[in-house]
Design an enzyme around this catalytic site. Structure first.
Site, PDB file in Angstrom:
ATOM      1  N   ARG A  46     -26.827  15.219  15.509  1.00 59.74           N
ATOM      2  CA  ARG A  46     -26.792  13.901  14.876  1.00 59.74           C
ATOM      3  C   ARG A  46     -25.665  13.025  15.388  1.00 59.74           C
ATOM      4  O   ARG A  46     -24.654  13.521  15.879  1.00 59.74           O
ATOM      5  CB  ARG A  46     -26.557  14.083  13.385  1.00 59.74           C
ATOM      6  CG  ARG A  46     -27.778  13.756  12.624  1.00 59.74           C
ATOM      7  CD  ARG A  46     -27.587  13.771  11.146  1.00 59.74           C
ATOM      8  NE  ARG A  46     -28.896  13.983  10.569  1.00 59.74           N
ATOM      9  CZ  ARG A  46     -29.168  14.783   9.569  1.00 59.74           C
ATOM     10  NH1 ARG A  46     -28.209  15.480   8.995  1.00 59.74           N
ATOM     11  NH2 ARG A  46     -30.387  14.903   9.110  1.00 59.74           N
ATOM     12  N   ASP A  93       1.550  -0.082  12.241  1.00 64.81           N
ATOM     13  CA  ASP A  93       1.417  -1.358  12.962  1.00 64.81           C
ATOM     14  C   ASP A  93       2.637  -2.254  12.780  1.00 64.81           C
ATOM     15  O   ASP A  93       2.583  -3.445  13.028  1.00 64.81           O
ATOM     16  CB  ASP A  93       0.154  -2.094  12.492  1.00 64.81           C
ATOM     17  CG  ASP A  93       0.208  -2.424  11.002  1.00 64.81           C
ATOM     18  OD1 ASP A  93       1.043  -1.840  10.287  1.00 64.81           O
ATOM     19  OD2 ASP A  93      -0.594  -3.266  10.560  1.00 64.81           O
ATOM     20  N   GLY A 153     -11.772  14.230  19.675  1.00 64.46           N
ATOM     21  CA  GLY A 153     -12.749  14.278  20.771  1.00 64.46           C
ATOM     22  C   GLY A 153     -13.956  13.379  20.535  1.00 64.46           C
ATOM     23  O   GLY A 153     -15.083  13.708  20.918  1.00 64.46           O
ATOM     24  N   ALA A 154     -13.716  12.205  19.918  1.00 66.96           N
ATOM     25  CA  ALA A 154     -14.840  11.290  19.625  1.00 66.96           C
ATOM     26  C   ALA A 154     -15.468  10.759  20.908  1.00 66.96           C
ATOM     27  O   ALA A 154     -14.782  10.559  21.905  1.00 66.96           O
ATOM     28  CB  ALA A 154     -14.345  10.130  18.768  1.00 66.96           C
ATOM     29  N   THR A 185       3.924   2.761   5.633  1.00 67.91           N
ATOM     30  CA  THR A 185       2.512   2.379   5.714  1.00 67.91           C
ATOM     31  C   THR A 185       1.786   3.356   6.631  1.00 67.91           C
ATOM     32  O   THR A 185       2.369   3.823   7.608  1.00 67.91           O
ATOM     33  CB  THR A 185       2.322   0.940   6.249  1.00 67.91           C
ATOM     34  OG1 THR A 185       0.953   0.775   6.661  1.00 67.91           O
ATOM     35  CG2 THR A 185       3.200   0.641   7.449  1.00 67.91           C
ATOM     36  N   ASP A 227      -0.630   2.605   8.546  1.00 66.38           N
ATOM     37  CA  ASP A 227      -1.265   1.919   9.686  1.00 66.38           C
ATOM     38  C   ASP A 227      -0.482   2.002  10.997  1.00 66.38           C
ATOM     39  O   ASP A 227      -1.039   1.770  12.065  1.00 66.38           O
ATOM     40  CB  ASP A 227      -1.503   0.440   9.351  1.00 66.38           C
ATOM     41  CG  ASP A 227      -2.481   0.267   8.195  1.00 66.38           C
ATOM     42  OD1 ASP A 227      -3.187   1.242   7.871  1.00 66.38           O
ATOM     43  OD2 ASP A 227      -2.519  -0.825   7.608  1.00 66.38           O
ATOM     44  N   GLY A 283       5.422  -2.235   3.728  1.00 70.22           N
ATOM     45  CA  GLY A 283       4.961  -2.790   5.000  1.00 70.22           C
ATOM     46  C   GLY A 283       5.569  -4.159   5.270  1.00 70.22           C
ATOM     47  O   GLY A 283       6.502  -4.581   4.576  1.00 70.22           O
ATOM     48  N   ASP A 284       5.032  -4.852   6.252  1.00 76.31           N
ATOM     49  CA  ASP A 284       5.660  -6.105   6.662  1.00 76.31           C
ATOM     50  C   ASP A 284       5.563  -7.185   5.582  1.00 76.31           C
ATOM     51  O   ASP A 284       6.438  -8.057   5.501  1.00 76.31           O
ATOM     52  CB  ASP A 284       5.095  -6.593   7.998  1.00 76.31           C
ATOM     53  CG  ASP A 284       3.622  -6.877   7.936  1.00 76.31           C
ATOM     54  OD1 ASP A 284       2.853  -5.925   7.751  1.00 76.31           O
ATOM     55  OD2 ASP A 284       3.236  -8.051   8.053  1.00 76.31           O
ATOM     56  N   HIS A 286      -9.877   5.935   1.117  1.00 79.45           N
ATOM     57  CA  HIS A 286      -8.586   6.226   0.494  1.00 79.45           C
ATOM     58  C   HIS A 286      -8.182   7.691   0.549  1.00 79.45           C
ATOM     59  O   HIS A 286      -7.023   8.015   0.250  1.00 79.45           O
ATOM     60  CB  HIS A 286      -8.572   5.725  -0.950  1.00 79.45           C
ATOM     61  CG  HIS A 286      -8.392   4.241  -1.011  1.00 79.45           C
ATOM     62  ND1 HIS A 286      -9.434   3.369  -0.782  1.00 79.45           N
ATOM     63  CD2 HIS A 286      -7.293   3.485  -1.225  1.00 79.45           C
ATOM     64  CE1 HIS A 286      -8.982   2.133  -0.872  1.00 79.45           C
ATOM     65  NE2 HIS A 286      -7.691   2.170  -1.128  1.00 79.45           N
ATOM     66  N   ARG A 330      -5.943  -1.713   8.399  1.00 76.81           N
ATOM     67  CA  ARG A 330      -6.433  -3.065   8.112  1.00 76.81           C
ATOM     68  C   ARG A 330      -6.764  -3.896   9.351  1.00 76.81           C
ATOM     69  O   ARG A 330      -7.898  -4.257   9.576  1.00 76.81           O
ATOM     70  CB  ARG A 330      -5.417  -3.816   7.243  1.00 76.81           C
ATOM     71  CG  ARG A 330      -5.624  -3.571   5.773  1.00 76.81           C
ATOM     72  CD  ARG A 330      -4.636  -4.336   4.945  1.00 76.81           C
ATOM     73  NE  ARG A 330      -3.251  -3.937   5.246  1.00 76.81           N
ATOM     74  CZ  ARG A 330      -2.184  -4.478   4.710  1.00 76.81           C
ATOM     75  NH1 ARG A 330      -2.308  -5.463   3.855  1.00 76.81           N
ATOM     76  NH2 ARG A 330      -0.972  -4.047   5.010  1.00 76.81           N
ATOM     77  N   ARG A 384       1.020  -4.840  -5.675  1.00 79.28           N
ATOM     78  CA  ARG A 384       1.033  -6.125  -4.982  1.00 79.28           C
ATOM     79  C   ARG A 384       1.313  -7.151  -6.068  1.00 79.28           C
ATOM     80  O   ARG A 384       0.677  -7.135  -7.116  1.00 79.28           O
ATOM     81  CB  ARG A 384      -0.301  -6.362  -4.273  1.00 79.28           C
ATOM     82  CG  ARG A 384      -0.511  -5.325  -3.171  1.00 79.28           C
ATOM     83  CD  ARG A 384      -1.506  -5.749  -2.117  1.00 79.28           C
ATOM     84  NE  ARG A 384      -1.272  -5.028  -0.873  1.00 79.28           N
ATOM     85  CZ  ARG A 384      -1.876  -3.863  -0.539  1.00 79.28           C
ATOM     86  NH1 ARG A 384      -2.739  -3.306  -1.356  1.00 79.28           N
ATOM     87  NH2 ARG A 384      -1.604  -3.279   0.604  1.00 79.28           N
ATOM     88  N   GLY A 421       0.835  -1.211   0.000  1.00 77.53           N
ATOM     89  CA  GLY A 421       0.000   0.000   0.000  1.00 77.53           C
ATOM     90  C   GLY A 421       0.862   1.250   0.000  1.00 77.53           C
ATOM     91  O   GLY A 421       1.851   1.322   0.717  1.00 77.53           O
TER      92      GLY A 421
HETATM   93  P1  ADP Z   1       2.655  -4.409   2.675  1.00 79.10           P
HETATM   94  O1  ADP Z   1       4.100  -4.426   2.307  1.00 79.10           O
HETATM   95  O2  ADP Z   1       2.074  -3.023   2.660  1.00 79.10           O
HETATM   96  O3  ADP Z   1       2.382  -5.174   3.961  1.00 79.10           O
HETATM   97  P2  ADP Z   1       1.569  -6.652   1.117  1.00 79.10           P
HETATM   98  O4  ADP Z   1       1.349  -7.517   2.307  1.00 79.10           O
HETATM   99  O5  ADP Z   1       0.503  -6.598   0.095  1.00 79.10           O
HETATM  100  O6  ADP Z   1       1.834  -5.130   1.502  1.00 79.10           O
HETATM  101  O7  ADP Z   1       2.930  -7.138   0.432  1.00 79.10           O
HETATM  102  C1  ADP Z   1       3.440  -6.496  -0.713  1.00 79.10           C
HETATM  103  C2  ADP Z   1       4.073  -7.500  -1.647  1.00 79.10           C
HETATM  104  O8  ADP Z   1       5.178  -8.135  -1.003  1.00 79.10           O
HETATM  105  C3  ADP Z   1       3.183  -8.667  -2.064  1.00 79.10           C
HETATM  106  O9  ADP Z   1       2.312  -8.333  -3.116  1.00 79.10           O
HETATM  107  C4  ADP Z   1       4.219  -9.683  -2.502  1.00 79.10           C
HETATM  108  O10 ADP Z   1       4.706  -9.396  -3.784  1.00 79.10           O
HETATM  109  C5  ADP Z   1       5.325  -9.474  -1.484  1.00 79.10           C
HETATM  110  N1  ADP Z   1       5.161 -10.421  -0.376  1.00 79.10           N
HETATM  111  C6  ADP Z   1       4.351 -10.318   0.711  1.00 79.10           C
HETATM  112  N2  ADP Z   1       4.449 -11.385   1.525  1.00 79.10           N
HETATM  113  C7  ADP Z   1       5.356 -12.229   0.932  1.00 79.10           C
HETATM  114  C8  ADP Z   1       5.876 -13.503   1.254  1.00 79.10           C
HETATM  115  N3  ADP Z   1       5.497 -14.174   2.347  1.00 79.10           N
HETATM  116  N4  ADP Z   1       6.785 -14.050   0.399  1.00 79.10           N
HETATM  117  C9  ADP Z   1       7.168 -13.389  -0.705  1.00 79.10           C
HETATM  118  N5  ADP Z   1       6.699 -12.182  -1.074  1.00 79.10           N
HETATM  119  C10 ADP Z   1       5.813 -11.598  -0.271  1.00 79.10           C
END
Ligand code: ADP
Length: 323
Positions: free
Chosen positions: A163, A130, A186-187, A126, A128, A102-103, A253, A172, A72, A11
């Site tokens: 309201r 997280d 202040g929700a 990211t 998030d 991200g992760d 978005h 996510r 992705r 993302g």
């Molecule tokens: P983010 O990096 O934001 O967490 P995604 O989880 O969609 O986003 O991961 C981004 C891309 O990284 C995936 O589309 C894929 O190409 C690659 N990827 C994610 N997880 C794996 C994995 N376990 N092994 C290999 N490639 C991965």
């Protein structure tokens, strides 16, 4: 090390451009050649690679999104896809790779390193917030401020019409953005997956606010909340408490775009410089993070093994202040 690559994956997040700029210019500073890879891992498989220099990143520090595009990539989950990607890296003589994402992107980077020995470092990009191994991710602060501005605007109309508004905030599986934007805005209620609640409790709270003279309310709902999304939560509340005139706003978005805040630009710049220096030092399999305002190197696995969570005391703070 003579040639390094940089890509953005997963993302998009505001501040990714500032990170690309930092990587490219630090590379130039240390007389490395820097290659930009388009569309994340897909660009490695398709050999979509371009040489970058200090001038190719002019005027992007203030732009949201990512000039390298993001994607992705399904093929990268497969061994053959990663072999193809490694082939592209070898063809271009790229010895080290900076992965901004991200992760999920880190998991990909780690596998690429394990299978093909290509040095990889990760930068946390990211909204998030997280990812473990860092107090803040690039893009979080901007997204937080976008959500906050939306909540402020919604409050104007909520108060004018007495309201109840259900406002859905992105994240996510994490309620981090929802919790922080809810407190800052202040929700009256903040629904997050980390601290599950029931519709009955929510309705009870709303009745007590009304009894205390509150005519309007903002209920922030994290997109991954266990009670459902904002539309589903509003329907359940309506069914139980007969509040037919409530409204739902999904920020969606909008939260991902826009000019990165000063915080995100500075964070991206600090982490980006360190990423290149780490590769020069021979580091691999690490992510660059920020901890207690110091730039730190952590194993990539920490990103998903030790996820950053908000302090649970914040739930109580939000509740006390909604009185
Ligand atoms: P983010 O990096 O934001 O967490 P995604 O989880 O969609 O986003 O991961 C981004 C891309 O990284 C995936 O589309 C894929 O190409 C690659 N990827 C994610 N997880 C794996 C994995 N376990 N092994 C290999 N490639 C991965």
């Amino acid at each position: 090390m003579k040639r390094i690559g940089v890509l953005t994956s997963g993302g998009d997040a505001p501040g990714m451009n500032a990170a690309i700029r930092a990587v490219v210019r630090t590379g130039a500073y240390y007389e490395l050649q820097v290659l930009g890879i388009y569309r994340g891992y897909q660009g490695l498989i398709d050999d979509n690679v371009v040489e970058m220099g200090p001038r190719s990143v002019s005027g992007i520090i203030n732009r949201g999104g990512t000039i390298l595009r993001s994607a992705r990539c399904k093929a990268f989950f497969e061994k053959e896809g990663r072999a193809q990607a490694a082939e592209t890296l070898r063809k271009h003589g790229i010895e080290g790779l900076v992965v901004i994402g991200g992760d999920g992107s880190y998991r990909g980077a780690l596998t690429l390193y394990d299978e093909h020995g290509i040095a990889c470092v990760g930068l946390p990009g990211t909204i998030d917030n997280d990812i473990g191994g860092t107090d803040y991710t690039i893009g979080y602060d901007t997204a937080l401020n976008v959500a906050l501005e939306a909540i402020d605007r919604i409050r104007d109309t909520a108060e004018s019409h007495d309201r109840i508004f259900f406002v859905e905030v992105m994240g996510r599986h994490s309620g981090y953005l929802a919790m922080m934007s809810g407190i800052a805005g202040g929700a009256e209620e903040i629904l997050v997956p980390e601290t599950p609640t029931s519709i009955e409790t929510l309705v009870e709270h709303m009745r007590s606010y009304r009894a205390k003279g509150k005519q309007s309310a903002i209920i922030v709902v994290a997109e991954g909340d266990e009670l459902g999304n904002a539309i589903q939560v509003a329907k359940q509340v309506d069914a139980l408490a007969q509040i037919p005139d409530s409204r739902v706003v999904v920020i969606g978005h909008l939260q991902r775009g826009g000019t990165p805040t000063a915080f995100d630009r500075v964070l991206a710049s600090r982490l980006g410089v360190r990423a290149v220096e780490a590769l020069i030092e021979g580091v691999s399999g690490k992510m660059i993070g920020i901890s207690a305002n110091q730039v730190v190197l952590r194993p990539l696995e920490e990103a998903w093994e030790c996820r950053t969570q908000f302090d649970p005391k914040l739930t109580r703070i939000a509740h006390i202040l909604a009185t």
